[in-house]
Design an enzyme around this catalytic site. Structure first.
Site, PDB file in Angstrom:
ATOM      1  N   ASP A 145       0.835  -1.200   0.000  1.00 18.39           N
ATOM      2  CA  ASP A 145       0.000   0.000   0.000  1.00 18.39           C
ATOM      3  C   ASP A 145       0.869   1.248   0.000  1.00 18.39           C
ATOM      4  O   ASP A 145       2.023   1.211   0.460  1.00 18.39           O
ATOM      5  CB  ASP A 145      -0.892   0.019   1.242  1.00 18.39           C
ATOM      6  CG  ASP A 145      -1.868  -1.133   1.276  1.00 18.39           C
ATOM      7  OD1 ASP A 145      -2.312  -1.573   0.195  1.00 18.39           O
ATOM      8  OD2 ASP A 145      -2.188  -1.601   2.391  1.00 18.39           O
TER       9      ASP A 145
ATOM     10  N   TYR B 212       6.714  -8.353   8.672  1.00 16.99           N
ATOM     11  CA  TYR B 212       6.336  -6.940   8.758  1.00 16.99           C
ATOM     12  C   TYR B 212       6.607  -6.402  10.162  1.00 16.99           C
ATOM     13  O   TYR B 212       6.587  -7.143  11.144  1.00 16.99           O
ATOM     14  CB  TYR B 212       4.840  -6.761   8.476  1.00 16.99           C
ATOM     15  CG  TYR B 212       4.400  -7.130   7.084  1.00 16.99           C
ATOM     16  CD1 TYR B 212       4.490  -6.203   6.040  1.00 16.99           C
ATOM     17  CD2 TYR B 212       3.879  -8.392   6.800  1.00 16.99           C
ATOM     18  CE1 TYR B 212       4.074  -6.534   4.761  1.00 16.99           C
ATOM     19  CE2 TYR B 212       3.465  -8.728   5.528  1.00 16.99           C
ATOM     20  CZ  TYR B 212       3.562  -7.791   4.511  1.00 16.99           C
ATOM     21  OH  TYR B 212       3.159  -8.122   3.234  1.00 16.99           O
TER      22      TYR B 212
ATOM     23  N   ASP C 219      -6.430   1.835   7.535  1.00 17.09           N
ATOM     24  CA  ASP C 219      -5.203   2.536   7.935  1.00 17.09           C
ATOM     25  C   ASP C 219      -5.506   4.027   8.090  1.00 17.09           C
ATOM     26  O   ASP C 219      -6.612   4.481   7.790  1.00 17.09           O
ATOM     27  CB  ASP C 219      -4.045   2.283   6.958  1.00 17.09           C
ATOM     28  CG  ASP C 219      -4.325   2.800   5.545  1.00 17.09           C
ATOM     29  OD1 ASP C 219      -4.941   3.879   5.402  1.00 17.09           O
ATOM     30  OD2 ASP C 219      -3.927   2.145   4.570  1.00 17.09           O
TER      31      ASP C 219
ATOM     32  N   ARG D 109      -3.786  -4.941   7.669  1.00 19.62           N
ATOM     33  CA  ARG D 109      -4.912  -4.056   7.992  1.00 19.62           C
ATOM     34  C   ARG D 109      -6.088  -4.838   8.574  1.00 19.62           C
ATOM     35  O   ARG D 109      -6.721  -4.412   9.537  1.00 19.62           O
ATOM     36  CB  ARG D 109      -5.352  -3.294   6.737  1.00 19.62           C
ATOM     37  CG  ARG D 109      -4.417  -2.170   6.330  1.00 19.62           C
ATOM     38  CD  ARG D 109      -4.909  -1.492   5.075  1.00 19.62           C
ATOM     39  NE  ARG D 109      -4.783  -2.346   3.900  1.00 19.62           N
ATOM     40  CZ  ARG D 109      -5.431  -2.148   2.758  1.00 19.62           C
ATOM     41  NH1 ARG D 109      -6.293  -1.147   2.655  1.00 19.62           N
ATOM     42  NH2 ARG D 109      -5.241  -2.947   1.730  1.00 19.62           N
TER      43      ARG D 109
END
Length: 231
Positions: free
Chosen positions: A42, A70, A84, A176
């Protein structure tokens, strides 16, 4: 001249789409050179993007399925339409008094095989259209279930309302969506405030080229970098 081919590890900056990164690399190469990428990031996210060049674009499906790592920040008490902080605020709720140990126990409950719906603002396709196209048009977004595996999830630090964390997971995991599930578990809602892809299997972001480095790189230097990266 030998055709251009190889794998470029790129440290995608915040605000860029994965397509922006591919376009930047394509501009450096001879016209007609195929360039693609594995695993969309993203615009909010930074970190490791695997860019495939030439004949290596045929390996996209194989490499896209590799496990990921991550790190980032989940903001508790806030829910947005995108999952987000770039999205439209939907709801704010008070956050209970929580310790880092409380949060570690909460994330551990989400370790294992998990099924979530792909985020409304994602590139997943339904009947030839990406979900974000439905969302942006203001129409009902089709539910597209995704099954993935969270191998490890660690709560690293907590400064209310922000939780710093690290995660190791399978391909197809939407951080997310997991942040939203965590927020639901805690009863306060949550959204992603920052996200960085640290690794894809054995490939690490520390070995990636930044945009600043790419700007001053000569074509011979770029070719050498491609030749030095092997599977």
């Amino acid at each position: 001249m030998t055709p251009w081919a190889g794998l470029l590890l790129f440290d995608k900056p915040q605000g860029w789409t994965s397509h922006d990164a591919v376009a930047a690399v394509r501009r450096m190469l001879p016209r007609g050179t195929k360039v693609g990428h594995c695993g969309t990031l993203d615009p909010l996210a930074t970190g490791l993007l695997m860019i495939l060049i030439g004949a290596w674009t045929r390996l996209q499906q194989r490499l896209q399925g590799l496990d990921k790592e991550y790190s980032g920040i989940v903001r508790l008490g806030l829910t947005t339409d995108t999952g987000d902080i770039t999205g439209r605020e939907l709801l704010r709720r008070p956050v209970a008094e929580l310790t880092l140990d409380d949060l570690q126990k909460a994330v551990e409950r989400r370790i294992g095989r998990i099924e979530t719906a792909a985020p409304a603002y994602s590139a997943v396709k339904h009947e030839g259209r990406r979900l974000y196209e439905y969302a942006r048009a203001g129409v009902e977004v089709p539910v597209k279930p995704r099954v993935s595996t969270v191998y490890e999830w660690r709560a690293l630090a907590y400064r209310a309302p922000d939780l710093s964390h690290r995660m190791r997971c399978s391909s197809g995991t939407y951080v997310r969506s997991l942040a939203e599930l965590l927020g639901a578990d805690l009863g306060c809602g949550a959204t992603v405030a920052a996200l960085r892809r640290d690794a894809v299997e054995r490939f690490r972001v520390e070995d990636a080229v930044t945009m600043e480095q790419l700007k001053v790189m000569t074509l011979p230097q770029l070719r050498l970098r491609l030749e030095s990266t092997t599977l």
